[in-house]
Design an enzyme around this catalytic site. Structure first.
Site, PDB file in Angstrom:
ATOM      1  N   LYS A 112       8.311-113.187  12.231  1.00  0.00           N
ATOM      2  CA  LYS A 112       7.893-112.120  13.305  1.00  0.00           C
ATOM      3  C   LYS A 112       6.587-112.863  14.253  1.00  0.00           C
ATOM      4  O   LYS A 112       6.428-112.418  15.251  1.00  0.00           O
ATOM      5  CB  LYS A 112       7.489-110.776  12.792  1.00  0.00           C
ATOM      6  N   LYS A 193      22.171-107.782  11.411  1.00  0.00           N
ATOM      7  CA  LYS A 193      21.981-106.438  11.139  1.00  0.00           C
ATOM      8  C   LYS A 193      21.919-105.701  12.273  1.00  0.00           C
ATOM      9  O   LYS A 193      21.606-105.742  13.367  1.00  0.00           O
ATOM     10  CB  LYS A 193      20.456-106.317  10.440  1.00  0.00           C
ATOM     11  N   LYS A 196      18.715-101.234  16.695  1.00  0.00           N
ATOM     12  CA  LYS A 196      18.554-100.485  18.249  1.00  0.00           C
ATOM     13  C   LYS A 196      18.033-101.666  19.206  1.00  0.00           C
ATOM     14  O   LYS A 196      18.106-101.372  20.393  1.00  0.00           O
ATOM     15  CB  LYS A 196      17.852 -99.503  18.001  1.00  0.00           C
TER      16      LYS A 196
END
Length: 328
Positions: A112, A193, A196
């Protein structure tokens, strides 16, 4: 000794069927076998910027979906992490036990933070808050996916380190590994995966999508040219992903689904898969809409926070006393 489970879904995006398959459906089943603490980890959500209005609404959304999916607030404790201050306080105590090196090796932090000019220190230390979440309730079992195994290992390491240094204080939790439906992949790409954040809206099915939208998305789901409904992740990942979704939402085994559609191709399979998902989601959506803005949800969350705080405070005081803090 009672079996205690803790788990939560972060309110940082709209829940899709992957969240139902990998978490909510398991919560409903597991609440009968464990003393369950199901929380909304809103403190974790703000390791990256969240629009305040969206964070507020999504926190309520997740709580309402827990209940709408079948989690019984009289059986399991449902609460917002930020309403139980012991989470943040124990996290600080555990940060004094965590090593910089082990936190810097956390895979999710590296992923990240990669390529970013500025990174929140909270993104670096949040695995310690996750450890505090678990250890506060003397949790014995934690459902984990592949991407969370490293965090549970850190939790166990911190608990063992604290216990060795200050005396037995924390229970070392064990993982629960889900076999089917733990990781739902995108309808457009079985190597990624379901998320959204994917710009292709046909790649995911939201728990609150209309039935017509759900049917359309499954009709567009990628398959392969083999035309056989067969479960084989190595050679047929897209179809295997759809079979797992079907199994979770219908309750049928993978073997039953393979047998039912043997020699039929994908048309009927995808159509009936969509109906299985619609059938499961329609009553969930109805209860969600009745609950999400209600005073009943407020009452459930307030009661859950009170029950959680009572248990959490016992552990926090034990940890503070073990470290030598003055307590009353």
């Amino acid at each position: 000794m009672s079996k205690i489970m803790l788990s939560g879904i972060k309110p940082s995006g709209d829940l899709n069927i992957g969240g139902y398959s990998g978490a909510l459906s398991q919560y409903v089943a597991q609440q009968h076998d464990y003393d369950c603490y199901f929380f909304i980890p809103d403190l974790h959500a703000v390791t990256v910027y969240q629009d305040p209005k969206e964070l507020h609404q999504r926190s309520r959304d997740v709580a309402a979906l827990y209940i709408a999916a079948g989690v019984d607030p009289n059986k399991a404790v449902i609460f917002l992490q930020s309403q139980v201050h012991q989470h943040a306080e124990l996290s600080w105590l555990l940060e004094t036990q965590a090593h910089f090196g082990e936190l810097s090796r956390m895979t999710q932090f590296k992923d990240k933070s990669d390529g970013k000019d500025t990174v929140s220190s909270g993104l670096f230390t949040y695995p310690v808050l996750m450890a505090a979440d678990i250890l506060l309730y003397q949790t014995t079992h934690v459902p984990v996916g592949e991407d969370q195994k490293q965090h549970l290992e850190l939790t166990r390491d911190l608990a063992a380190r604290f216990n060795h240094k200050y005396g037995e204080t924390f229970t070392l939790p064990e993982p629960i590994i889900q076999e089917t439906g733990a990781r739902v992949m995108g309808l457009d790409d079985p190597s990624r995966k379901m998320s959204k954040s994917n710009p292709n809206q046909s790649s995911y099915v939201s728990l609150l999508d209309d039935p017509a939208v759900i049917r359309k998305k499954f009709s567009r789901a990628v398959t392969d040219s083999d035309m056989s409904v067969r479960y084989d992740w190595e050679s047929k990942p897209a179809v295997s992903n759809l079979i797992e979704i079907y199994s979770v939402f219908s309750g049928d085994s993978i073997e039953q689904i393979e047998k039912r559609y043997e020699g039929q191709g994908y048309g009927t399979f995808k159509k009936e898969l969509a109906e299985a998902v619609v059938t499961k989601l329609e009553p969930i959506q109805k209860t969600y809409h009745e609950l999400v803005h209600s005073e009943e949800l407020d009452r459930i969350l307030k009661n859950g926070a009170d029950r959680a705080a009572e248990k959490a405070n016992e552990t926090l005081l034990a940890a503070k006393r073990a470290m030598g803090f003055v307590t009353f």
